[in-house]
Design an enzyme around this catalytic site. Structure first.
Site, PDB file in Angstrom:
ATOM      1  NE  ARG A   1       3.095   6.439  -0.334  1.00 29.45           N
ATOM      2  CZ  ARG A   1       1.956   5.767  -0.318  1.00 29.45           C
ATOM      3  NH1 ARG A   1       1.291   5.544  -1.439  1.00 29.45           N
ATOM      4  NH2 ARG A   1       1.443   5.342   0.827  1.00 29.45           N
TER       5      ARG A   1
ATOM      6  CG  HIS B   1      -2.673   8.973  -3.411  1.00 23.02           C
ATOM      7  ND1 HIS B   1      -1.499   9.273  -2.764  1.00 23.02           N
ATOM      8  CD2 HIS B   1      -2.881   7.646  -3.181  1.00 23.02           C
ATOM      9  CE1 HIS B   1      -1.029   8.175  -2.160  1.00 23.02           C
ATOM     10  NE2 HIS B   1      -1.865   7.175  -2.403  1.00 23.02           N
TER      11      HIS B   1
HETATM   12  P1  NDP Z   1       4.519  -4.847  -0.951  1.00 22.54           P
HETATM   13  O1  NDP Z   1       5.402  -4.468   0.183  1.00 22.54           O
HETATM   14  O2  NDP Z   1       3.612  -6.022  -0.792  1.00 22.54           O
HETATM   15  O3  NDP Z   1       5.384  -5.122  -2.270  1.00 22.54           O
HETATM   16  C1  NDP Z   1       6.452  -4.313  -2.635  1.00 22.54           C
HETATM   17  C2  NDP Z   1       7.139  -4.912  -3.859  1.00 22.54           C
HETATM   18  O4  NDP Z   1       8.191  -4.044  -4.245  1.00 22.54           O
HETATM   19  C3  NDP Z   1       7.771  -6.273  -3.559  1.00 22.54           C
HETATM   20  O5  NDP Z   1       7.655  -7.118  -4.673  1.00 22.54           O
HETATM   21  C4  NDP Z   1       9.228  -5.912  -3.301  1.00 22.54           C
HETATM   22  O6  NDP Z   1      10.153  -6.944  -3.606  1.00 22.54           O
HETATM   23  C5  NDP Z   1       9.414  -4.774  -4.272  1.00 22.54           C
HETATM   24  N1  NDP Z   1      10.544  -3.940  -3.859  1.00 22.54           N
HETATM   25  C6  NDP Z   1      10.689  -3.210  -2.732  1.00 22.54           C
HETATM   26  N2  NDP Z   1      11.882  -2.594  -2.711  1.00 22.54           N
HETATM   27  C7  NDP Z   1      12.519  -2.958  -3.848  1.00 22.54           C
HETATM   28  C8  NDP Z   1      13.782  -2.667  -4.394  1.00 22.54           C
HETATM   29  N3  NDP Z   1      14.653  -1.867  -3.764  1.00 22.54           N
HETATM   30  N4  NDP Z   1      14.103  -3.215  -5.569  1.00 22.54           N
HETATM   31  C9  NDP Z   1      13.243  -4.051  -6.208  1.00 22.54           C
HETATM   32  N5  NDP Z   1      12.013  -4.362  -5.751  1.00 22.54           N
HETATM   33  C10 NDP Z   1      11.658  -3.830  -4.568  1.00 22.54           C
HETATM   34  O7  NDP Z   1       3.684  -3.544  -1.324  1.00 22.54           O
HETATM   35  P2  NDP Z   1       2.233  -3.449  -2.008  1.00 22.54           P
HETATM   36  O8  NDP Z   1       2.263  -4.251  -3.264  1.00 22.54           O
HETATM   37  O9  NDP Z   1       1.169  -3.748  -1.037  1.00 22.54           O
HETATM   38  O10 NDP Z   1       2.148  -1.878  -2.315  1.00 22.54           O
HETATM   39  C11 NDP Z   1       3.110  -1.220  -3.118  1.00 22.54           C
HETATM   40  C12 NDP Z   1       2.992   0.264  -2.890  1.00 22.54           C
HETATM   41  O11 NDP Z   1       1.809   0.769  -3.471  1.00 22.54           O
HETATM   42  C13 NDP Z   1       2.850   0.683  -1.412  1.00 22.54           C
HETATM   43  O12 NDP Z   1       4.101   0.729  -0.779  1.00 22.54           O
HETATM   44  C14 NDP Z   1       2.213   2.043  -1.509  1.00 22.54           C
HETATM   45  O13 NDP Z   1       3.215   3.039  -1.521  1.00 22.54           O
HETATM   46  C15 NDP Z   1       1.511   2.023  -2.873  1.00 22.54           C
HETATM   47  N6  NDP Z   1       0.054   2.160  -2.758  1.00 22.54           N
HETATM   48  C16 NDP Z   1      -0.570   3.129  -3.498  1.00 22.54           C
HETATM   49  C17 NDP Z   1      -1.936   3.267  -3.451  1.00 22.54           C
HETATM   50  C18 NDP Z   1      -2.645   4.258  -4.296  1.00 22.54           C
HETATM   51  O14 NDP Z   1      -3.841   4.469  -4.122  1.00 22.54           O
HETATM   52  N7  NDP Z   1      -1.978   4.898  -5.225  1.00 22.54           N
HETATM   53  C19 NDP Z   1      -2.767   2.417  -2.577  1.00 22.54           C
HETATM   54  C20 NDP Z   1      -2.027   1.413  -1.891  1.00 22.54           C
HETATM   55  C21 NDP Z   1      -0.650   1.300  -1.971  1.00 22.54           C
HETATM   56  P3  NDP Z   1      10.150  -8.317  -2.747  1.00 22.54           P
HETATM   57  O15 NDP Z   1       8.862  -9.008  -3.097  1.00 22.54           O
HETATM   58  O16 NDP Z   1      11.325  -9.042  -3.235  1.00 22.54           O
HETATM   59  O17 NDP Z   1      10.205  -7.902  -1.300  1.00 22.54           O
END
Ligand code: NDP
Length: 311
Positions: free
Chosen positions: A226, A274
């Site tokens: 994002r 995107h």
């Molecule tokens: P997940 O929820 O599966 O994973 C999120 C990861 O980020 C986890 O490892 C989590 O840690 C970590 N995280 C969250 N908050 C924090 C923080 N404050 N500090 C450190 N680490 C943090 O999400 P996805 O992997 O499925 O997707 C990630 C993002 O990709 C989505 O939220 C979306 O916004 C974006 N996206 C973009 C697309 C595009 O086309 N550009 C398509 C699809 C998604 P932990 O494992 O410890 O919880």
């Protein structure tokens, strides 16, 4: 048996494709796209992308809300969100697309392709001795359903991969760290930074001017999650001053990226609109159907999210 209905809302996704695949999986569910054409009392499942304000309040018997996308940042802040399990999409097709985007973007920098693209436009034969991939330090911020497999794909390709998340992960071949205390040290060591963090109150503006300045000179940045996770004006400054050498950006604070935005004219920025990863209904519908079956049996859905945590 009482009737069971699903309400679908998206101005982006094809309702017919979803109806076809979902009703093949769950023939006993009525699939509706018009909220006025269904008895709200029988609507137990909502499958939506950015429905209008108040949408969920129309359906008093919802048992599951599924976000038609992986990122839930536009969903979790709503005041009409019912207190029921919330899930989002994630499927193998989406994971493969994201890994391919990350691999392409990292390799483009690692193999100096961005330099050759420019040299060719000048008609210049510009030899740069390739570096061993195992010497190139790639950092992945966010090791979730997309970030984890992307990090593994980078390991398989031969890079020196480090990963950072909220809770500590154990991913073969990836040097993992976790928690905000470790982020500064993590950044100091990264040549190519890949951002796959969800947008939450904690991650908004996380990559600000101070943190961007921690990256070693000549660093590259790839953001496929994002736009607002990065402080855009700070990134523009860093790209203009050369602190950050190159960026590949799929996501922006405002989308579509406004015509007069500085990124458009920056030669060291590659813009994609995107689409790093998208949902393929055929693959995702099976997961949505399985979530509905699980909720019917009293189990949590697949890919559940915690609205309080924000992802
Ligand atoms: P997940 O929820 O599966 O994973 C999120 C990861 O980020 C986890 O490892 C989590 O840690 C970590 N995280 C969250 N908050 C924090 C923080 N404050 N500090 C450190 N680490 C943090 O999400 P996805 O992997 O499925 O997707 C990630 C993002 O990709 C989505 O939220 C979306 O916004 C974006 N996206 C973009 C697309 C595009 O086309 N550009 C398509 C699809 C998604 P932990 O494992 O410890 O919880």
């Amino acid at each position: 048996m009482s009737r069971d209905a699903l309400i679908f809302y998206s101005e982006f996704d094809d309702p017919e494709a979803w109806k076809k695949t979902l009703t093949a999986e769950l023939p006993d569910i009525d699939f509706h796209t018009d909220p006025d054409a269904v008895d709200p009392a029988i609507v137990h499942y909502a499958l939506t992308w950015k429905p209008p304000a108040g949408f969920f309040g129309r359906f008093p018997n919802l048992k599951l809300v599924t976000n038609l996308g992986a990122g839930v940042d536009s969903l979790v802040g709503r005041d009409d969100l019912p207190d029921v399990p919330i899930s989002r999409l994630s499927d193998t097709g989406m994971v493969s697309l994201m890994s391919s985007y990350v691999l392409f973007s990292v390799i483009r920098y690692a193999r100096d392709i961005h330099i050759f693209e420019r040299a060719q436009r000048r008609g210049e034969w510009k030899y740069i001795h390739p570096r061993a991939l195992s010497d190139i330090r790639v950092g992945v911020l966010g090791l979730g359903e997309l970030g984890g497999p992307a990090a593994q794909a980078l390991v398989r390709t031969g890079f020196d991969v480090r990963g950072w998340s909220r809770s500590l992960k154990d991913i073969p071949g990836v040097r993992c760290s976790a928690g905000s205390d470790t982020l500064d040290d993590f950044l100091r060591d990264i040549e190519i930074l890949v951002i796959l963090l969800p947008l939450t109150p904690e991650t908004r503006g996380l990559l600000d001017a101070r943190r961007l300045a921690l990256l070693p000179a000549g660093a590259k940045l790839i953001n496929a999650s994002r736009g607002a996770v990065v402080d855009e004006p700070a990134l523009i400054d860093a790209l203009q001053s050369g602190t950050i050498e190159e960026a590949t950006l799929d996501v922006f604070t405002v989308e579509p990226l406004p015509r007069n935005h500085a990124f458009w004219s920056m030669k060291n920025v590659l813009i994609t609109p995107h689409l790093a990863s998208i949902t393929v209904p055929e693959a995702a519908a099976r997961e949505v159907a399985e979530s509905i079956r699980r909720v019917r049996s009293g189990l949590p859905p697949l890919h559940g999210i915690d609205p309080r945590r924000g992802y």
